[in-house]
Design a protein around this motif. Sequence first.
Motif, short mmCIF file in Angstrom:
data_model
loop_
_atom_site.label_atom_id
_atom_site.label_comp_id
_atom_site.label_asym_id
_atom_site.label_seq_id
_atom_site.Cartn_x
_atom_site.Cartn_y
_atom_site.Cartn_z
N GLY A 38 0.82 -1.20 0.00
CA GLY A 38 0.00 0.00 0.00
C GLY A 38 0.86 1.25 0.00
O GLY A 38 2.05 1.22 -0.29
N SER A 39 0.26 2.38 0.39
CA SER A 39 0.97 3.67 0.30
C SER A 39 1.54 4.14 1.64
O SER A 39 2.55 4.83 1.68
CB SER A 39 0.03 4.74 -0.26
OG SER A 39 -1.13 4.79 0.56
N THR A 40 0.90 3.75 2.76
CA THR A 40 1.35 4.28 4.06
C THR A 40 2.83 4.02 4.36
O THR A 40 3.52 4.92 4.85
CB THR A 40 0.47 3.73 5.20
OG1 THR A 40 -0.90 4.01 4.92
CG2 THR A 40 0.84 4.32 6.54
N ARG A 99 -4.36 -11.99 -4.91
CA ARG A 99 -3.26 -11.63 -4.04
C ARG A 99 -2.81 -12.86 -3.26
O ARG A 99 -3.54 -13.85 -3.18
CB ARG A 99 -3.70 -10.54 -3.05
CG ARG A 99 -4.16 -9.25 -3.72
CD ARG A 99 -4.15 -8.14 -2.76
NE ARG A 99 -4.50 -6.84 -3.32
CZ ARG A 99 -4.57 -5.74 -2.58
NH1 ARG A 99 -4.33 -5.83 -1.28
NH2 ARG A 99 -4.89 -4.58 -3.11
N THR A 150 -6.52 -6.41 6.68
CA THR A 150 -5.10 -6.19 6.94
C THR A 150 -4.32 -7.23 6.17
O THR A 150 -4.85 -8.32 5.90
CB THR A 150 -4.79 -6.22 8.44
OG1 THR A 150 -3.44 -5.74 8.65
CG2 THR A 150 -4.95 -7.60 9.03
N ALA A 151 -3.10 -6.93 5.80
CA ALA A 151 -2.38 -7.71 4.78
C ALA A 151 -3.36 -7.83 3.61
O ALA A 151 -3.95 -6.83 3.20
CB ALA A 151 -1.90 -9.04 5.33
N LYS A 172 -8.92 6.59 8.16
CA LYS A 172 -8.78 5.32 8.91
C LYS A 172 -9.23 5.46 10.37
O LYS A 172 -9.22 4.50 11.13
CB LYS A 172 -7.32 4.87 8.89
CG LYS A 172 -6.69 4.74 7.49
CD LYS A 172 -7.18 3.50 6.77
CE LYS A 172 -6.57 3.38 5.39
NZ LYS A 172 -5.15 3.03 5.38
N GLY A 203 -0.71 -2.70 7.52
CA GLY A 203 -1.59 -1.55 7.31
C GLY A 203 -3.01 -2.00 7.61
O GLY A 203 -3.25 -3.15 8.00
N ILE A 204 -3.96 -1.11 7.46
CA ILE A 204 -5.36 -1.49 7.66
C ILE A 204 -6.20 -0.77 6.62
O ILE A 204 -5.90 0.39 6.27
CB ILE A 204 -5.82 -1.16 9.10
CG1 ILE A 204 -7.16 -1.83 9.42
CG2 ILE A 204 -5.89 0.34 9.32
CD1 ILE A 204 -7.52 -1.75 10.91
#
Length: 272
Positions: A70-72, A205, A176-177, A228, A169-170
């Motif tokens: 992801g981006s975080t 995925r 998550t994942a 979030k 992340g969430i």
Amino acid sequence: MTECTANCNAGPPRQLRGTDHNLLNAGMETTIKISQSPFDLARDLAADIAEMINRSASGKRPFTFVLSGGSTPKMLFNVLADNYSDSIPWSIVHFFWGDERCVPPGDPESNYGMTERFLLSRIPVPGVNIHRIRGEDDPLNEAKRYSSEILLNTLSINNVPVFDLVILGIGEDGHTASIFPGNKELLVTDKIMDLAIHPVTLQKRLSLSAPVINNASNIVFLVSGTGKAGVVADVIENKEIVDYPASFIQPSHGHLRWYLDSDSASLLGQWA
Ligand code: 6PG
């Protein structure tokens, strides 16, 4: 940064006050660390990661580190590359991924590709320490192959790997994942990794299972932004009401830490 740690066996929770949040997650120690801005969040987590890796180094032990996509994580990876390229003994670190999109590494969707750009190409980590999920290969074959690669390169208890650190992340849907609300089998399977399907894009995925994540010594949720805040408050404070996949991340013997910024923490303590 404000921080609270609760040994959740210690009596009834105090009322939430100010920035001291007690948690109701029985049987494990959970810490919430709240940093002011997204950059402060990345800086604070990077410093704690450096401390964990250096502690492993002084014990002459490798450090097995599972990254999220992801981006975080991008800001965290930038801080690590900018500030710790020379001060962390990267040669003892073995990188793994908690999940990967079933795409080639050069695809913009690839978690490995993002990590290579933001971190791996900027630190002196040996190539043999980078355990990439081969998103370009047949998913079920790769899940088996990668599970074997994990077991060959980590400590394990009863054939369940014990990672030193897993960063997660969430999603706003509580995933998550790549354990999405529709992939509940990943919460209970005895497989190390399995196929998952994104509920909206139907993208294939591969994801670590919750039991493997929960077997880690340190589990970190890294969460930023007001988008979030609701899911963070629900998972941390309304666990018995919601059954998000992220709610099932409860370390079997390790430590769970939430690294939040003021935006993603903004709805915590609303019921106090
Ligand atoms: C992925 C991640 C996924 C991610 C969350 C949050 O492959 O996308 O593993 O679990 O951590 O969806 O993503 P953002 O950081 O982009 O909000």
